[in-house]
Structures are given as structure tokens and as C-alpha cells.
Design a protein around this motif. Structure first.
Motif, PDB file in Angstrom:
ATOM      1  N   PHE A 329      31.967 -75.341  36.015  1.00  0.00           N
ATOM      2  CA  PHE A 329      30.754 -76.004  35.553  1.00  0.00           C
ATOM      3  C   PHE A 329      30.873 -76.362  34.066  1.00  0.00           C
ATOM      4  N   LYS A 332      33.504 -79.387  33.677  1.00  0.00           N
ATOM      5  CA  LYS A 332      33.413 -80.457  34.682  1.00  0.00           C
ATOM      6  C   LYS A 332      33.768 -81.844  34.122  1.00  0.00           C
ATOM      7  N   ASN A 340      30.480 -84.157  41.090  1.00  0.00           N
ATOM      8  CA  ASN A 340      29.093 -83.688  41.130  1.00  0.00           C
ATOM      9  C   ASN A 340      29.070 -82.169  41.271  1.00  0.00           C
ATOM     10  N   SER A 341      27.887 -81.600  41.222  1.00  0.00           N
ATOM     11  CA  SER A 341      27.744 -80.145  41.289  1.00  0.00           C
ATOM     12  C   SER A 341      28.204 -79.578  42.624  1.00  0.00           C
TER      13      SER A 341
END
Length: 410
Positions: A329, A332, A340-341
Motif C-alpha cells: 500500500f 503502490k 488499484n487497492s
């Protein structure tokens, strides 16, 4: 000889049976490594006491893990197109240069915090559990379900990372071992000169030369029609063992060299040849994968696990949750393949710990004599096999449902 014949019957029968029901296993939210592990437990003294691993050579687990790992990383190298590594070097560099050291540090801190180990032993344990296992990873990102639900960029990223960081974990493992045996200055000098420059550097260069030369020889043999199809299908498996044994004989990192050799060999192959090579290695991979997880089931230290208690279970769970996801995270933007997450969560969770950790644990025990390494590492491996095995199918379907791209192949 009787114990060997019993082992051959059991392992051969298990490979045969699991191959017949391989599709059903995925439908049942199971994995072949998980099934093989259960069989090993049932055969051990904790089950029906049919097979005693102590009657076999003490190094059989280490050497079996080394062979399985070599076949696994070769399979990854042949599975991923050679152009992928060049086009996606930023994502791969971030995974190996940032995520991998973070995993080492996080693992070590968790061990030091939760268990009664000194700092160097905690560093060693953290390093052992750093590499992502290619065998377990491939079982997650391969198959029709993964192709339908997961983007190709994500499948390839997990595959390449798991194949390359197994050999690159060796310097992380060796540094604490050297510190235990030598003064810090001498240990660091040996690590930089011998480990980084020779064992890692030479493995990359020689692996590339071996892979490229093997591909060139195969092209020549095909053009002159001196090779038949039966020899061709065994070519990549022969290349695996040739590289693994030859590089190890000169004191370099055989596992890393196998991955590099496979990548350069794959670069010389056509798409059709790569599919043929992949099928050969995938079949061999199954034959090596199932026995190693069965042997693991035979070697599990149940009494020592009991001594670790709740802290051991907490450690295993926290390592699987924390050693990848937070750093992914954080970085990223540096990993273009994670768009994306959902990508981060999937990649962060599916960083399984398996045969690579098994190999480095047995290697470290032989070099340091610290038997306490095995209960910790084997517990984390089993936790990974169980949790990743039972969540792979469900989480893959979940990803496909909520993936904004709504496409498995881009």
C-alpha cells in the motif's frame, strides 16, 4: 529397502490420485500441496505411523526441497513471456528491492517481539521466511479460474516475484549466519565479496549464459534435425538439473541461476515451444511438489509446536497478514502493475511461504546447529499452506466479481 518401497508406493499413488481429481480439488477450495500435507500427517507418528522419516537420510528433506524449488522456479521462468520482465522492470524492481527487504525486517521484528529468540536468530528466522514460494504461488495464479478472474499483469507479477526472490533470499539468510560465526567486520566483508559478488553475481551471469547457450544449441539441433520430439520434451528438465548441480559445484547460488537460465532459455523459444516446455515442467512440477509436501507432513514437530503455544500461532498469522500488504500500500505508485487497492490486497495476501522457507530452514539448521528454527518455520509454512489453500479459489472469485476491469486477460 522396505521403507523406500513403501515411500515410492505412497508417493506414486498420491501423485496419480491427485492428478486424476486435480480439477475437483480446486472446486472444493483445496490445493494439491494441502492434500499432500494431510497425507503426510496421516502417514506420520501423529497419524497411523506408517512411515518414519527418521529412517531415511537426515538431509532428504533439504535436498528434496532444493530439487522441488529448482523445478518450480524453472516452471515460472518458462511460464512468463520473456518480454514481460523487460516491459515491467519497474514493478519487478520494486517488489525485489523494496518489498523483499521489508518482508525480512517485518518477519524478524515479529519473531523478536513474540518469541524468546536473540536478535541474530530472529534475523535469521525472518530471512528464512522472506521468499515467496513459487510452487504455492503458481497453484494460486494458474488454472482456468485464475485466467478468467485475474488480470494477466497480476498473475505474471506474482509468478515472477516468487520465482526470482527464492534465489535472492540466499544473501538475506547467509548474513545472520555469518554474523553468528565471525566478527561483524569480517562477516560483512565475506558477505559483500563472496555472497553478493560471487554467489549472486556469478549465478546471474552464468545462469544467463547457460540458458542462452542451451536455447541456441536447441535451435541448431532443430534446424539440422538431430533431435527427436521425445528428447525435446525432456530438454528443459535436463537444463534445470544441469544448472542447479553445476552452479552449486562452483559454490554459487544454484536456485537463482536456474531461474535466470530458464528466463534466457525462454527468450529463445517461440510461443508454441514455450507452451510445450511449460507442459513438461508443469508435469514434472507436480511430481516433485506432492512428495515434498508429503515429506513435510511427516516431519512436523508437534511437541515443539505445543511449546510455542499461542504466541507461535499469533506469529504465523501476523507474518502472513503484515509482511507484504502494508508495504505494498505504501509503495503502490512505484508498482505500475498494481492499479488499484484490490490488486494490492490480493498480491499482499497471496505471498505464500512454503518450499523455499523449508529449504533455507534445513540449510540454516545444518550450518548453525540451531534446532529451534524448525518448529517456527514449519508452523508458518503449514499456516500458509492451509490458509492460502482454502482461500485461493474464494478470493480469486471475489477478485473477479469486484475487479473494475472485469477482464481476466488484457
Amino acid at each position: 529397502m522396505e521403507i523406500i518401497n513403501i515411500a515410492l508406493v505412497i508417493i506414486g499413488g498420491l501423485v496419480f490420485f491427485l492428478g486424476v481429481i486435480s480439477r475437483r480439488i480446486r472446486e472444493w477450495n483445496f490445493s494439491e500441496p494441502f492434500a499432500a500435507l494431510i497425507v503426510g500427517v496421516l502417514l506420520s507418528s501423529a497419524g497411523f505411523d506408517i512411515l518414519d522419516l527418521k529412517l531415511l537420510n537426515p538431509r532428504i528433506l533439504e535436498e528434496a526441497a532444493r530439487l522441488s524449488l529448482a523445478v518450480g522456479v524453472m516452471g515460472v521462468a518458462l511460464r512468463v513471456p520473456s518480454s514481460y520482465i523487460i516491459k515491467n522492470w519497474r514493478s519487478i524492481a520494486a517488489m525485489l528491492g523494496i518489498v523483499m527487504p521489508f518482508m525480512w525486517i517485518m518477519n524478524s521484528l515479529l519473531v523478536y517481539w513474540l518469541l524468546d529468540f536473540n536478535f541474530l536468530t530472529a534475523l535469521l528466522l525472518g530471512a528464512i521466511m522472506t521468499p515467496t514460494d513459487p510452487i504455492l504461488a503458481v497453484s494460486i495464479v494458474s488454472g482456468q479460474l485464475a485466467k478468467d478472474k485475474l488480470p494477466e499483469r497480476l498473475r505474471d507479477l506474482i509468478s515472477v516475484e516468487s520465482g526470482s526472490n527464492d534465489g535472492l533470499a540466499y544473501p538475506f539468510v547467509l548474513l545472520p549466519i555469518l554474523w553468528m560465526a565471525h566478527r561483524p567486520e569480517k562477516a560483512l566483508n565475506h558477505w559483500v565479496i563472496n555472497t553478493l559478488f560471487w554467489e549472486v553475481g556469478a549465478a546471474v551471469i552464468l545462469g544467463a549464459l547457460i540458458g542462452y547457450t542451451a536455447g541456441h544449441i536447441l535451435r541448431k539441433a532443430q534446424s539440422k534435425k538431430t533431435i527427436n520430439e521425445s528428447s525435446y520434451v525432456a530438454y528443459t528438465l535436463s537444463l534445470t538439473f544441469l544448472t542447479l548441480g553445476g552452479i552449486k559445484l562452483i559454490g554459487s547460488d544454484g536456485i537463482l541461476a536456474v531461474f535466470v537460465a530458464g528466463a534466457f532459455f525462454s527468450a529463445t523459444s517461440t510461443e508454441k515451444e514455450r507452451r510445450d516446455e511449460k507442459r513438461v515442467v508443469e508435469g514434472s512440477d507436480r511430481f516433485f511438489t506432492i512428495p515434498i509436501f508429503t515429506l513435510l507432513g511427516l516431519a512436523l514437530p508437534w511437541q515443539e509446536w505445543g511449546k510455542l503455544g499461542l504466541e507461535g500461532l499469533m506469529l504465523a498469522l501476523l507474518i502472513l497478514i503484515l509482511h507484504r500488504t502494508p508495504i505494498l500500500f505504501s509503495i503502490k505508485p512505484l508498482v505500475p502493475n498494481l492499479k488499484n487497492s484490490l490488486d494490492v490486497l490480493f498480491t499482499g495476501w497471496f505471498g505464500p511461504i512454503g518450499v523455499a522457507a523449508l529449504y533455507y530452514a534445513r540449510l540454516s539448521m545444518r550450518q548453525t546447529g540451531i534446532e529451534e528454527l524448525w518448529p517456527v518455520v514449519s508452523l508458518v509454512i503449514c499456516m500458509s499452506i492451509v490458509l492460502h489453500g482454502i482461500t485461493a479459489t474464494y478470493f480469486t472469485k471475489l477478485y473477479g466479481k469486484y475487479n473494475p476491469e472485469k477482464s481476466g486477460n488484457e
